[in-house]
Design a protein around this motif. Structure first.
Motif, PDB file in Angstrom:
ATOM      1  N   VAL A 131      -1.571  -1.292   7.920  1.00 33.40           N
ATOM      2  CA  VAL A 131      -1.335   0.125   7.684  1.00 33.40           C
ATOM      3  C   VAL A 131      -2.374   0.680   6.717  1.00 33.40           C
ATOM      4  CG1 VAL A 131       0.299  -0.374   5.803  1.00 33.40           C
ATOM      5  CG2 VAL A 131       0.386   1.845   6.970  1.00 33.40           C
ATOM      6  N   ASP A 132      -2.826   1.902   6.986  1.00 29.60           N
ATOM      7  CA  ASP A 132      -3.733   2.634   6.111  1.00 29.60           C
ATOM      8  C   ASP A 132      -2.882   3.649   5.346  1.00 29.60           C
ATOM      9  OD1 ASP A 132      -5.884   3.748   4.882  1.00 29.60           O
ATOM     10  OD2 ASP A 132      -6.854   4.498   6.699  1.00 29.60           O
ATOM     11  N   LEU A 133      -2.645   3.377   4.073  1.00 32.57           N
ATOM     12  CA  LEU A 133      -1.684   4.153   3.291  1.00 32.57           C
ATOM     13  C   LEU A 133      -2.198   5.553   2.962  1.00 32.57           C
ATOM     14  CD1 LEU A 133      -0.657   1.320   0.808  1.00 32.57           C
ATOM     15  CD2 LEU A 133       0.631   2.108   2.796  1.00 32.57           C
ATOM     16  N   ILE A 134      -1.279   6.526   2.958  1.00 37.36           N
ATOM     17  CA  ILE A 134      -1.587   7.908   2.600  1.00 37.36           C
ATOM     18  C   ILE A 134      -1.145   8.129   1.164  1.00 37.36           C
ATOM     19  CG2 ILE A 134      -1.279  10.336   3.198  1.00 37.36           C
ATOM     20  CD1 ILE A 134      -0.275   9.367   5.954  1.00 37.36           C
ATOM     21  N   PRO A 135      -2.071   8.421   0.244  1.00 37.30           N
ATOM     22  CA  PRO A 135      -1.706   8.603  -1.165  1.00 37.30           C
ATOM     23  C   PRO A 135      -0.610   9.649  -1.340  1.00 37.30           C
ATOM     24  CG  PRO A 135      -4.093   8.544  -0.902  1.00 37.30           C
ATOM     25  CD  PRO A 135      -3.519   8.606   0.473  1.00 37.30           C
ATOM     26  N   GLY A 136       0.424   9.278  -2.085  1.00 32.99           N
ATOM     27  CA  GLY A 136       1.506  10.200  -2.393  1.00 32.99           C
ATOM     28  C   GLY A 136       2.521  10.387  -1.289  1.00 32.99           C
ATOM     29  N   ALA A 137       2.314   9.718  -0.141  1.00 29.49           N
ATOM     30  CA  ALA A 137       3.211   9.951   0.992  1.00 29.49           C
ATOM     31  C   ALA A 137       3.777   8.670   1.590  1.00 29.49           C
ATOM     32  CB  ALA A 137       2.483  10.748   2.066  1.00 29.49           C
ATOM     33  N   THR A 138       2.970   7.662   1.796  1.00 36.64           N
ATOM     34  CA  THR A 138       3.457   6.485   2.529  1.00 36.64           C
ATOM     35  C   THR A 138       3.262   5.174   1.760  1.00 36.64           C
ATOM     36  OG1 THR A 138       1.337   6.201   3.698  1.00 36.64           O
ATOM     37  CG2 THR A 138       3.011   7.587   4.757  1.00 36.64           C
ATOM     38  N   GLU A 139       3.244   5.247   0.437  1.00 38.94           N
ATOM     39  CA  GLU A 139       3.089   4.013  -0.343  1.00 38.94           C
ATOM     40  C   GLU A 139       4.213   3.018  -0.091  1.00 38.94           C
ATOM     41  OE1 GLU A 139       2.455   6.944  -1.667  1.00 38.94           O
ATOM     42  OE2 GLU A 139       0.608   6.856  -2.871  1.00 38.94           O
ATOM     43  N   TYR A 140       5.381   3.513   0.335  1.00 33.38           N
ATOM     44  CA  TYR A 140       6.515   2.616   0.573  1.00 33.38           C
ATOM     45  C   TYR A 140       6.247   1.676   1.746  1.00 33.38           C
ATOM     46  CZ  TYR A 140       8.298   4.922   4.817  1.00 33.38           C
ATOM     47  OH  TYR A 140       8.450   5.404   6.090  1.00 33.38           O
ATOM     48  N   LEU A 141       5.228   1.966   2.545  1.00 34.27           N
ATOM     49  CA  LEU A 141       4.873   1.118   3.681  1.00 34.27           C
ATOM     50  C   LEU A 141       3.961  -0.045   3.292  1.00 34.27           C
ATOM     51  CD1 LEU A 141       4.153   3.910   6.338  1.00 34.27           C
ATOM     52  CD2 LEU A 141       6.228   2.524   6.115  1.00 34.27           C
ATOM     53  N   LYS A 142       3.565  -0.099   2.036  1.00 28.39           N
ATOM     54  CA  LYS A 142       2.653  -1.149   1.571  1.00 28.39           C
ATOM     55  C   LYS A 142       3.326  -2.519   1.622  1.00 28.39           C
ATOM     56  CE  LYS A 142      -0.192  -2.417  -2.433  1.00 28.39           C
ATOM     57  NZ  LYS A 142      -0.638  -1.995  -3.785  1.00 28.39           N
ATOM     58  N   LEU A 143       2.554  -3.520   2.025  1.00 29.49           N
ATOM     59  CA  LEU A 143       3.048  -4.899   2.060  1.00 29.49           C
ATOM     60  C   LEU A 143       2.939  -5.512   0.666  1.00 29.49           C
ATOM     61  CD1 LEU A 143       1.256  -6.157   5.305  1.00 29.49           C
ATOM     62  CD2 LEU A 143       3.578  -5.292   5.106  1.00 29.49           C
ATOM     63  N   ASP A 144       4.034  -6.120   0.187  1.00 28.70           N
ATOM     64  CA  ASP A 144       3.959  -6.822  -1.095  1.00 28.70           C
ATOM     65  C   ASP A 144       3.491  -8.256  -0.831  1.00 28.70           C
ATOM     66  OD1 ASP A 144       6.159  -8.480  -0.396  1.00 28.70           O
ATOM     67  OD2 ASP A 144       7.596  -7.059  -1.244  1.00 28.70           O
ATOM     68  N   PRO A 145       3.157  -9.030  -1.893  1.00 30.31           N
ATOM     69  CA  PRO A 145       2.628 -10.391  -1.694  1.00 30.31           C
ATOM     70  C   PRO A 145       3.519 -11.286  -0.834  1.00 30.31           C
ATOM     71  CG  PRO A 145       2.279  -9.709  -3.954  1.00 30.31           C
ATOM     72  CD  PRO A 145       3.109  -8.632  -3.318  1.00 30.31           C
ATOM     73  N   GLU A 146       4.829 -11.165  -1.009  1.00 30.82           N
ATOM     74  CA  GLU A 146       5.742 -11.988  -0.212  1.00 30.82           C
ATOM     75  C   GLU A 146       5.669 -11.615   1.267  1.00 30.82           C
ATOM     76  OE1 GLU A 146      10.502 -13.163   0.044  1.00 30.82           O
ATOM     77  OE2 GLU A 146       9.767 -11.945  -1.631  1.00 30.82           O
ATOM     78  N   MET A 147       5.552 -10.320   1.530  1.00 33.67           N
ATOM     79  CA  MET A 147       5.432  -9.868   2.916  1.00 33.67           C
ATOM     80  C   MET A 147       4.145 -10.383   3.552  1.00 33.67           C
ATOM     81  SD  MET A 147       6.661  -5.893   2.578  1.00 33.67           S
ATOM     82  CE  MET A 147       8.310  -5.456   2.007  1.00 33.67           C
ATOM     83  N   VAL A 148       3.049 -10.342   2.801  1.00 36.12           N
ATOM     84  CA  VAL A 148       1.771 -10.836   3.309  1.00 36.12           C
ATOM     85  C   VAL A 148       1.880 -12.312   3.655  1.00 36.12           C
ATOM     86  CG1 VAL A 148      -0.648 -11.289   2.737  1.00 36.12           C
ATOM     87  CG2 VAL A 148       0.393  -9.095   2.124  1.00 36.12           C
TER      88      VAL A 148
END
Length: 495
Positions: A244-261
């Motif tokens: 995913v290419d994150l949109i600043p201020g809008a879709t940060e919740y879609l970011k993968l955390d280390p465990e997800m990676v």
């Protein structure tokens, strides 16, 4: 195809193979001439001597979908991030440009962009016009809404590649990735894919090739195998994952955390343990090492999966054998040499088959073989792994490879936005170098602005202010093209 075929079929195969060989030789000569011109331009440094290999055309900014991570239509966009105006490319203008595309030896037109091409009111005649002009066509769409007679048009016009941006392998997950869109659309997509496969089978067509494309986020990261299964079940030729290419201020919740990676990587490794997984088409030293940091891994292969066998046939894991509905094993598996993609045919004992009451079902004609198989290729895993590493904190790996690879995209690719603006790469929507609604394509392609881009893109680091509106270090969508140019020997090796 096989040594046991009657002489009449041998003759037919020789004629077909001769035609394919002649076509391949002609195409190869054309490609070599094109490559030579691209190489000369890259060596010159700030000039082109032929048109782009791939030209992306954004037909429209409009879209009926609400993909959660979309930069133009996500329901999470802030007010200042939403499109101020929706443009749709005039079909008449496109018709005028096509002759120029051909004169400049453009090979492929990629229909994609900020909106969905299927929303364009003239999408069907556009496909017909592009194919009649002799251009390869890659249609990138979320497959909603689906036009009437769409499968028929794709097959009859021989559209080369259908890239279906799905992001899910089930209705529940699809609804999560497309909030606010009727979830029944997923079953419509499935029905269409089945219809397309039936149309290809009925007409004995290999086109369009079908790629399932999935953007991976915090909402669907744990369903990679389900997405691969979806592709296999619907006879995809390729499956590709992208971060995913994150949109600043809008879709940060879609970011993968280390465990997800870590879970994503574990799922990819687990896919290689499936019974239908095969590495037999991977060349020597060309298997992707998922733990390597070498940027050359980007272009290496992950592996393939068997497409579903005909009903009643079953693959025997770890072997090249299958069982027929009667329970008999094949005695030979042969490569289908005149098939343009990896495919095999299976031979069974004709004496047994001739006495079997299922023979009329298994053998479509007296001269056919009862079973052929092809494969689903998992593409772009090296790029996907690199991109998801950026979610772990810092883009050092992304920055490192983008600055190591000479950017030669100015000789191989171009993009026309729905408003007519010409931009030099995928991420350069805010960096127009011309307006094709007011200028000829040739004047832009060979003009001073694009020549300046070529020279600077090839030589400067991408943290240079010149690239500020492109933001190359955030993620380069043309990196694979640059690597391919190096592999072909058209540009200098990695710095």
């Amino acid at each position: 195809m096989t040594e046991n075929f009657p002489s009449s079929q041998h003759s037919l195969l020789r004629r077909v193979t001769k035609k394919l060989f002649s076509f391949w030789i002609g195409s190869a000569r054309s490609r070599n001439a094109k490559d030579k011109k691209i190489r000369e331009g890259i060596r010159h440094g700030g000039q082109a001597f032929t048109g782009p290999r791939i030209l992306q055309v954004d037909l429209t900014d409009a879209c009926a979908n609400r993909c959660v991570a979309c930069w133009t239509h996500s329901p999470h966009l802030l007010e200042h991030q939403k499109l101020k105006r929706v443009f749709t490319l005039d079909f008449g203008l496109l018709q005028n440009w096509i002759r120029e595309f051909r004169d400049l030896e453009v090979e492929e037109v990629h229909l994609a962009g900020a909106g969905d091409p299927l929303v364009h009111p003239q999408i069907m005649p556009i496909l017909k016009t592009l194919k009649e002009a002799g251009l390869r066509v890659n249609l990138n769409t979320a497959l909603y809404p689906i036009p009437a007679h769409f499968a028929e048009t794709l097959v009859d016009q021989k559209v080369d590649l259908l890239t279906a941006s799905i992001w899910a392998g089930s209705e529940e997950l699809w609804a999560r990735m497309h909030p606010g869109v009727d979830r029944k659309a997923f079953s419509e997509i499935e029905n269409f894919l089945c219809e397309l496969q039936e149309r290809k089978k009925k007409t004995k067509s290999l086109l369009p090739r079908v790629k399932m494309y999935h953007v991976i986020t915090s909402q669907n990261f744990d369903f990679l195998e389900e997405m691969v299964e979806f592709g296999i079940r619907h006879f995809a030729d390729e499956v590709e994952f992208q971060s995913v290419d994150l949109i600043p201020g809008a879709t940060e919740y879609l970011k993968l955390d280390p465990e997800m990676v870590q879970k994503v990587v574990a799922q990819l490794k687990s896919l290689r343990t499936r019974a239908d997984y095969t590495e037999e088409f991977i060349g020597q030293d060309n298997k992707l090492d998922m733990d390597s940091q070498d940027p050359r891994q980007e272009r290496k292969e992950f592996g393939r999966f068997y497409k579903p066998l005909r009903e009643g046939f079953h693959c025997l894991p770890g072997t090249d054998r299958v069982r027929c509905p009667r329970g008999e094993k094949n005695f030979k598996r042969v490569w289908i040499h005149d098939h343009p993609y990896p495919a095999h045919a299976y031979e069974f004992d004709s004496k047994i088959c001739s006495k079997c009451d299922l023979a009329s079902v298994c053998y479509e004609t007296p001269r056919s073989l009862p079973l052929e198989t092809s494969y689903v290729n998992l593409k772009g895993v090296g790029s996907f792994l690199r991109r998801i590493q950026a979610h772990l904190g810092g883009d050092s790996k992304e920055e490192n490879i983008v600055n190591k690879i000479p950017c030669t995209v100015g000789w191989t690719y171009g993009r026309i936005l729905a408003n007519g603006h010409y931009v030099p790469c995928c991420k350069a929507a805010n960096f127009p170098l011309g307006d094709i609604s007011k200028q000829t394509f040739s004047s832009i392609w060979f003009g001073d602005s694009l020549n300046e881009f070529r020279e600077k893109a090839k030589t400067l680091r991408k943290d240079h202010p010149y690239f500020g509106k492109i933001n190359c270090l955030k993620g380069c969508d043309n990196l694979g093209m640059n690597l391919e140019t190096i592999e072909k020997g058209l540009a200098n090796p990695i710095r």
